[in-house]
Design a protein around this motif. Structure first.
Motif, mmCIF file in Angstrom:
data_model
loop_
_atom_site.group_PDB
_atom_site.id
_atom_site.type_symbol
_atom_site.label_atom_id
_atom_site.label_comp_id
_atom_site.label_asym_id
_atom_site.label_seq_id
_atom_site.Cartn_x
_atom_site.Cartn_y
_atom_site.Cartn_z
ATOM 1 N N MET A 181 0.967 -1.201 -0.137
ATOM 2 C CA MET A 181 -0.051 0.175 0.096
ATOM 3 C C MET A 181 1.036 1.350 0.030
ATOM 4 N N ASN A 237 0.765 4.300 -2.730
ATOM 5 C CA ASN A 237 0.659 5.564 -2.567
ATOM 6 C C ASN A 237 1.778 6.486 -3.062
ATOM 7 N N ARG A 253 -9.851 1.151 -1.370
ATOM 8 C CA ARG A 253 -8.654 0.709 -0.551
ATOM 9 C C ARG A 253 -8.861 -0.431 0.135
ATOM 10 N N GLU A 313 -6.230 -3.793 -0.165
ATOM 11 C CA GLU A 313 -5.793 -4.266 1.235
ATOM 12 C C GLU A 313 -6.084 -5.559 1.131
ATOM 13 N N CYS A 321 -4.056 -7.888 -1.280
ATOM 14 C CA CYS A 321 -2.664 -7.653 -0.665
ATOM 15 C C CYS A 321 -2.521 -8.839 0.316
ATOM 16 N N SER A 369 -4.471 2.803 -9.443
ATOM 17 C CA SER A 369 -5.147 1.963 -8.381
ATOM 18 C C SER A 369 -5.609 0.764 -9.335
#
Length: 195
Positions: free
Chosen positions: A30, A34, A78, A82, A85, A115
């Motif tokens: 993450m 960013n 997001r 996550e 991930c 993204s």
């Protein structure tokens, strides 16, 4: 009471916070997202600045002040990223980051596309991991099947067949029984039936 207990430097160094490898992978990926988003935003501003400069012929870039970071990924997206991930093992974290950087450098995406590009890299890695797990599972199944089949063949090979000892009566056996056994030449082995 000792004076050393009052000073922090006398205490043993505190360990880095205990986080699971999965949490570290999520945090690392993450942070990369960013950073790449900020870089894409910076490049987009520079492209807009060059476009205005070419269009107007005058550089008013020194008048424009941009906010430090204006684009943000939605909280729902997001969370989804996550979650994706968490499915990446620590050993694949580095290759995922390298692939993501390679695609960002290749496509030079707009800020909104970063993204989606990251999601495609995560999906590609998850698919590759699943393929490798399936291949390992298939190899393990193959190895266990081979072991069982080999054990069956070894059982079959343990049964020995002796051609000179049999319960079946033949004509030649009757003839041999009536005649005297003759001595064979030394180079030839002597076969006798055990009765």
């Amino acid at each position: 009471m000792s004076l050393a207990s009052w000073f922090r430097w006398s205490e043993p160094p505190s360990r880095i916070s205990q986080r699971s490898p999965t949490e570290m992978v999520v945090e690392t990926l993450m942070m990369e997202l960013n950073w790449q988003t900020k870089q894409a935003e910076k490049q987009q501003r520079e492209r807009e600045k060059e476009y205005r400069k070419i269009k107007t012929g005058v550089d008013y870039g020194w008048l424009v002040s941009y906010p430090k970071h204006s684009y943000d990924i939605s909280p729902g997206e997001r969370l989804q990223l996550e979650d994706m991930c968490t499915k990446i093992p620590p050993a694949y974290c580095g290759p995922v980051i390298l692939r993501f950087r390679q695609l960002v450098a290749e496509y030079e995406p707009e800020v909104q596309e970063v993204s989606r590009l990251f999601r495609s890299v995560l999906q590609e890695a998850a698919d590759r991991i699943k393929e490798e797990e399936d291949a390992e599972k298939l190899a393990r199944q193959w190895n266990t099947k081979n072991k069982t089949s080999l054990s069956l063949t070894t059982l079959k090979s343990r049964a020995r067949i002796s051609p000179f000892i049999s319960d079946i009566k033949t004509i030649s056996e009757d003839v041999e029984r009536d005649s005297q056994p003759s001595r064979r030449v030394w180079s030839m082995p002597e076969f006798r039936s055990a009765k």
